[in-house]
Design an enzyme around this catalytic site. Structure first.
Site, PDB file in Angstrom:
ATOM      1  N   SER A 144       0.811  -1.213   0.000  1.00 28.56           N
ATOM      2  CA  SER A 144       0.000   0.000   0.000  1.00 28.56           C
ATOM      3  C   SER A 144       0.847   1.266   0.000  1.00 28.56           C
ATOM      4  CB  SER A 144      -0.928   0.009   1.226  1.00 28.56           C
ATOM      5  OG  SER A 144      -0.165  -0.057   2.420  1.00 28.56           O
ATOM      6  N   THR A 185       1.482   6.925   0.434  1.00 26.19           N
ATOM      7  CA  THR A 185       0.623   5.806   0.084  1.00 26.19           C
ATOM      8  C   THR A 185       0.589   5.578  -1.417  1.00 26.19           C
ATOM      9  OG1 THR A 185      -1.604   4.890   0.383  1.00 26.19           O
ATOM     10  CG2 THR A 185      -1.456   7.217  -0.155  1.00 26.19           C
ATOM     11  N   THR A 192      -2.078   3.581   4.562  1.00 25.48           N
ATOM     12  CA  THR A 192      -1.106   4.672   4.522  1.00 25.48           C
ATOM     13  C   THR A 192      -0.108   4.586   5.675  1.00 25.48           C
ATOM     14  OG1 THR A 192      -2.793   6.112   3.565  1.00 25.48           O
ATOM     15  CG2 THR A 192      -0.908   7.194   4.607  1.00 25.48           C
ATOM     16  N   THR A 227      -5.334   7.300   8.201  1.00 20.67           N
ATOM     17  CA  THR A 227      -5.247   6.163   7.302  1.00 20.67           C
ATOM     18  C   THR A 227      -6.651   5.590   7.159  1.00 20.67           C
ATOM     19  OG1 THR A 227      -4.157   4.025   6.878  1.00 20.67           O
ATOM     20  CG2 THR A 227      -4.723   4.533   9.158  1.00 20.67           C
ATOM     21  N   GLY A 228      -6.863   4.823   6.100  1.00 18.80           N
ATOM     22  CA  GLY A 228      -8.186   4.283   5.849  1.00 18.80           C
ATOM     23  C   GLY A 228      -8.675   4.683   4.468  1.00 18.80           C
ATOM     24  N   ARG A 238      -7.062   9.126  -9.480  1.00 16.89           N
ATOM     25  CA  ARG A 238      -7.719   9.259  -8.186  1.00 16.89           C
ATOM     26  C   ARG A 238      -6.704   9.682  -7.134  1.00 16.89           C
ATOM     27  NH1 ARG A 238      -6.961   6.744  -2.857  1.00 16.89           N
ATOM     28  NH2 ARG A 238      -8.974   6.811  -1.779  1.00 16.89           N
TER      29      ARG A 238
END
Length: 310
Positions: A68, A188, A170, A221-222, A198
């Site tokens: 990631s 990330t 991230t 993060t997420g 994106r």
């Protein structure tokens, strides 16, 4: 320096710091943050806080097993690894970021360079890549064979919509120097199989990262779309500026998103870490499974973040 809160790490008391590590605190997202934090602490022996944050994040960017971030990151829907990163220095409220950057292994270093040598805050796409090359950064092939095979399988089996099941964790790293200076960074490769171009919250000042040198720092993060809608990291720091400790600030930021967003918590996927000028730390999220690492010169601790339900 005042004592740590319940979720922090023991602080040094008394007179001036005896070494660059004394009183320094680093907090970062996920278990891979331990290696980042410990590199950051070691970097303080020969460099400053900004070097420590950058070098810590570079460790994760360079690990092809972390899918990631950086090298080995999961590609977008076209099979191209596009990277986002942000760097902030609380001293003077300086910031630099890059988004949709291709073919450069260390976006955190490019983001710092944007902060230090340009009048801008953000560079994107081909412009960010050309800037990086002009500053001496080398081109790199970021798509590993493992990620290429997985992308080919995804493309063959399920073209639309892009999957969000692939990891998009991230690395956000916040640091406090022995003198109280604050800085932070995040990096990330974003959501796996995202639409080309994106951009999530990670390179957005106030979204995935925010640092106020007089108050504290926060990182996220997420799922970026959830975090950036609410200026998540800025909200955490603003709550600290209003008197909240880092743990309470993270929890209240999550609570605010839960109150305002009609989607269920498991779809929101929002997680925050925070560090204040006193060296206190905190972390919270919308669901379980999120951990963060806190490191001082005395060692590291991996902490399961508080889950906020309402």
């Amino acid at each position: 320096m005042r004592a740590e809160g319940a979720r922090g790490v023991a602080s040094h008391r008394g007179g001036p710091a005896s070494s660059p590590r004394s009183g320094a605190v680093f907090v970062s997202t996920w278990a891979f943050g331990r290696a980042a934090n410990e590199t950051a602490v070691r970097t303080l022996d020969t460099g400053g806080l900004l070097d420590a944050v950058e070098q810590g994040i570079r460790v994760v960017e360079a690990d092809p097993e972390e899918h990631s971030v950086g090298l080995g990151g999961t590609p977008n829907a076209d099979g191209v690894v596009q990277l986002d990163a942000c760097f902030m220095d609380g001293d003077g409220q300086r910031a630099g970021s890059v988004a949709a950057l291709e073919g450069i292994a260390h976006p955190i270093s490019v983001a710092r360079r944007v902060m230090e040598v340009t009048p801008h805050v953000m560079l994107v796409g081909d412009g960010a890549r050309r800037f990086a090359l002009s500053e001496g950064f080398e081109s790199a092939d970021l798509l590993t064979e493992d990620r290429r095979h997985r992308w080919e399988a995804w493309r063959r089996d399920r073209r639309e919509p892009p999957s969000i099941s692939e990891s998009h964790d991230t690395i956000a790293l916040l640091g406090r120097g022995a003198d109280g200076r604050l800085a932070g960074g995040c990096s990330t490769s974003g959501q796996g199989y995202k639409r080309p171009g994106r951009v999530g919250d990670s390179p957005i000042v106030g979204g995935g990262l925010y640092v106020d040198g007089d108050v504290g720092a926060a990182g996220a993060t997420g799922l970026g779309e959830s975090i950036m809608r609410y200026c998540g990291s800025y909200r955490v720091v603003d709550l600290m500026a209003r008197g909240a400790d880092p743990q309470s600030a993270c929890e209240e930021a999550v609570r605010h998103i839960l109150r305002r967003d009609p989607r269920p918590a498991e779809q929101l996927s929002c997680f925050f870490i925070a560090l204040d000028r006193q060296g206190r730390t905190g972390g919270a999220g919308t669901s379980g499974g999120f951990s963060y690492c806190v490191t001082t010169g005395a060692g590291s601790r991996l902490i399961d973040a508080e889950v906020v339900t309402s």
